[in-house]
Design a protein around this motif. Structure first.
Motif, PDB file in Angstrom:
ATOM      1  N   PRO A  50       0.848  -1.319  -0.083  1.00  0.00           N
ATOM      2  CA  PRO A  50       0.010   0.071   0.266  1.00  0.00           C
ATOM      3  C   PRO A  50       0.762   1.324   0.072  1.00  0.00           C
ATOM      4  CG  PRO A  50      -0.645  -1.452   1.722  1.00  0.00           C
ATOM      5  CD  PRO A  50       0.595  -2.115   1.159  1.00  0.00           C
ATOM      6  N   SER A  51       0.524   2.123  -0.490  1.00  0.00           N
ATOM      7  CA  SER A  51       1.068   3.643  -0.702  1.00  0.00           C
ATOM      8  C   SER A  51      -0.360   4.803  -0.774  1.00  0.00           C
ATOM      9  CB  SER A  51       2.080   3.608  -1.733  1.00  0.00           C
ATOM     10  OG  SER A  51       2.440   4.886  -1.833  1.00  0.00           O
ATOM     11  N   THR A  52      -0.050   5.593  -0.355  1.00  0.00           N
ATOM     12  CA  THR A  52      -0.588   7.031  -0.726  1.00  0.00           C
ATOM     13  C   THR A  52       0.224   8.183  -1.081  1.00  0.00           C
ATOM     14  OG1 THR A  52      -2.679   6.608   0.905  1.00  0.00           O
ATOM     15  CG2 THR A  52      -2.433   8.827   0.103  1.00  0.00           C
ATOM     16  N   ARG A  53       1.137   8.310  -0.447  1.00  0.00           N
ATOM     17  CA  ARG A  53       1.869   9.671  -0.674  1.00  0.00           C
ATOM     18  C   ARG A  53       2.838   9.248  -1.772  1.00  0.00           C
ATOM     19  NH1 ARG A  53       0.148  10.183   3.965  1.00  0.00           N
ATOM     20  NH2 ARG A  53       0.481   7.989   4.206  1.00  0.00           N
ATOM     21  N   THR A  54       3.484   8.174  -1.739  1.00  0.00           N
ATOM     22  CA  THR A  54       4.700   7.991  -2.612  1.00  0.00           C
ATOM     23  C   THR A  54       4.117   7.919  -4.126  1.00  0.00           C
ATOM     24  OG1 THR A  54       6.022   6.957  -0.994  1.00  0.00           O
ATOM     25  CG2 THR A  54       6.721   6.649  -3.142  1.00  0.00           C
ATOM     26  N   ARG A 103       7.686  -0.373  -5.412  1.00  0.00           N
ATOM     27  CA  ARG A 103       7.523  -0.579  -3.992  1.00  0.00           C
ATOM     28  C   ARG A 103       7.221  -2.056  -3.671  1.00  0.00           C
ATOM     29  NH1 ARG A 103       4.525   2.866   0.325  1.00  0.00           N
ATOM     30  NH2 ARG A 103       6.181   4.116   0.231  1.00  0.00           N
ATOM     31  N   HIS A 131      14.276   3.932   1.185  1.00  0.00           N
ATOM     32  CA  HIS A 131      13.167   4.466   0.444  1.00  0.00           C
ATOM     33  C   HIS A 131      13.808   6.178   0.154  1.00  0.00           C
ATOM     34  CE1 HIS A 131       9.356   6.078  -0.477  1.00  0.00           C
ATOM     35  NE2 HIS A 131       8.731   5.823   0.625  1.00  0.00           N
ATOM     36  N   GLN A 134      12.020   9.270  -0.536  1.00  0.00           N
ATOM     37  CA  GLN A 134      11.472   9.798   0.516  1.00  0.00           C
ATOM     38  C   GLN A 134      12.378  10.859   1.345  1.00  0.00           C
ATOM     39  OE1 GLN A 134       8.236   9.651   2.161  1.00  0.00           O
ATOM     40  NE2 GLN A 134       9.153  11.286   3.653  1.00  0.00           N
ATOM     41  N   PRO A 264       7.227  10.897   8.157  1.00  0.00           N
ATOM     42  CA  PRO A 264       6.900  10.592   6.770  1.00  0.00           C
ATOM     43  C   PRO A 264       5.300  10.190   6.283  1.00  0.00           C
ATOM     44  CG  PRO A 264       8.174   8.711   7.976  1.00  0.00           C
ATOM     45  CD  PRO A 264       8.323   9.805   8.769  1.00  0.00           C
ATOM     46  N   LEU A 265       4.954   9.996   7.557  1.00  0.00           N
ATOM     47  CA  LEU A 265       3.372   9.755   7.320  1.00  0.00           C
ATOM     48  C   LEU A 265       3.374   8.309   6.600  1.00  0.00           C
ATOM     49  CD1 LEU A 265       1.806  13.034   6.544  1.00  0.00           C
ATOM     50  CD2 LEU A 265       2.104  12.066   8.936  1.00  0.00           C
ATOM     51  N   PRO A 266       2.097   7.643   6.905  1.00  0.00           N
ATOM     52  CA  PRO A 266       0.882   7.986   7.862  1.00  0.00           C
ATOM     53  C   PRO A 266       1.452   7.764   9.123  1.00  0.00           C
ATOM     54  CG  PRO A 266       0.893   5.696   6.861  1.00  0.00           C
ATOM     55  CD  PRO A 266       2.100   6.171   6.459  1.00  0.00           C
TER      56      PRO A 266
HETATM   57  N1   CP Z   1       5.914   8.158   3.208  1.00  0.00           N
HETATM   58  C1   CP Z   1       5.374   7.309   2.580  1.00  0.00           C
HETATM   59  O1   CP Z   1       6.091   6.511   1.942  1.00  0.00           O
HETATM   60  O2   CP Z   1       3.898   7.234   2.546  1.00  0.00           O
HETATM   61  P1   CP Z   1       3.138   6.096   1.685  1.00  0.00           P
HETATM   62  O3   CP Z   1       3.449   4.875   2.265  1.00  0.00           O
HETATM   63  O4   CP Z   1       1.653   6.598   1.861  1.00  0.00           O
HETATM   64  O5   CP Z   1       3.449   6.061   0.183  1.00  0.00           O
END
Ligand code: CP
Length: 311
Positions: A50-54, A103, A131, A134, A264-266
């Protein structure tokens, strides 16, 4: 800057980092200057986790450069589900795209995959490994808020499984940065990372702690991380450390007024929402910086001149 693949921040010199960050600052100031720069370029997105930002910031970056993405989609909806190997998957998708973003839950997967492709492959997180993209947006955020030299940074939480921590720690050895690592004993930095950091710096610049209290007043930046529940082999081990190392407004009473807080979130429960509206909070800005920084990186990697701009 000329790299075929970006797998770890160990590949990046100070000059490489500054080239990306300077280009990101130019793009951030006026994104319209690069709006059509990579028209007809396709970026392949392969996210096995899963990923949102990247994922979304890579997509936004490629589209804001005039290009587009081809997305493998979820593991469940792709032929990975039928048993296709990673080597075969990347060899197929490199025929559809000019660069790949990968990823994967397995540490080392990006290194292995890069051996099967000729187009640039960017590691967007390999298990508890690295990463590096990031890290570039983290460094950009640190530079904007606190500066990268004569920096005192605390990095707290899950330092064992946190790949953003590993990449950031290596990259910071290029700068005059004092790094304080704060974690429970069971989540300390891997010993080989500590060894490498001592080898890279002068030794005095890396310290490990089990409490934030003793170092917080001296920090310019506090980099928080989530306990990476999904990486624990045993849920009971996770429960022993879950909820440790949280910060709230009371914690910050002894901090500098200039302290910058990053993540880095979440996040789960590491940073109380009451901190969000303070001047300390930089974590949403940090996430937004993913777009100009990834635009800069893609521009430098995809330019035929290898980074020397032709405009
Ligand atoms: N910071 C980061 O890698 O967020 P995601 O897992 O949402 O991509």
């Amino acid at each position: 800057m000329r790299h075929d693949h970006l797998i770890t921040s160990k590949q990046l010199s100070r000059a490489d980092i500054e080239t990306v960050l300077d280009r990101a600052a130019e793009i951030d100031a006026d994104p319209s200057t690069v709006a059509d720069r990579h028209a007809n370029t396709l970026l392949g997105l392969l996210f096995f986790e899963p990923s949102t930002r990247t994922k979304m910031s890579f997509e936004a970056a490629m589209k804001r450069l005039g290009g587009d993405v081809v997305d493998m989609g979820s593991v469940e909806s792709s032929s990975v589900k039928k048993g296709e190997t990673l080597a075969d998957t990347v060899r197929v998708i490199e025929g559809y795209a000019d660069a790949l973003v990968l990823r994967h839950p397995k540490q080392g997967a990006a290194t292995m995959a890069s051996e099967f492709v000729d187009v640039p492959l960017l590691n967007a997180g390999d298990g508890a490994g690295h990463h590096p993209t990031q890290t570039l947006l983290d460094l950009y955020t640190i530079r904007e808020n606190a500066g990268l030299d004569d920096l005192t940074i605390g990095i707290m939480g899950d330092l064992k499984y946190g790949r953003t921590v590993h990449s950031l720690a290596y990259a910071l050895t290029n700068f005059d940065a004092h790094q304080h690592f704060i974690s429970p004993e069971s989540l300390q930095l891997p010993r080989e990372v500590v060894y490498d950091l001592h080898q890279a710096g002068d030794g005095a610049q890396v310290r490990e702690h089990d409490s934030l209290e003793e170092v917080l007043p001296s920090l310019d930046v506090l980099y928080m991380t989530r306990i990476q529940r999904e990486r624990f082999p045993d849920e009971n081990e996770y429960q022993k450390v879950a909820g440790e190392y949280q910060i709230d407004l009371e914690t910050l009473e002894v901090a500098s007024d200039e302290l910058t807080i990053m993540h880095p979130l979440p996040r789960v429960d590491e940073i109380a929402p009451s901190i969000d509206e303070t001047e300390h909070a930089a974590y949403f800005e940090q996430a937004h910086n993913g777009v100009p920084v990834r635009m800069a990186l893609l521009d430098l990697l995809l330019s035929e001149t290898g980074g020397e701009r032709d405009e």
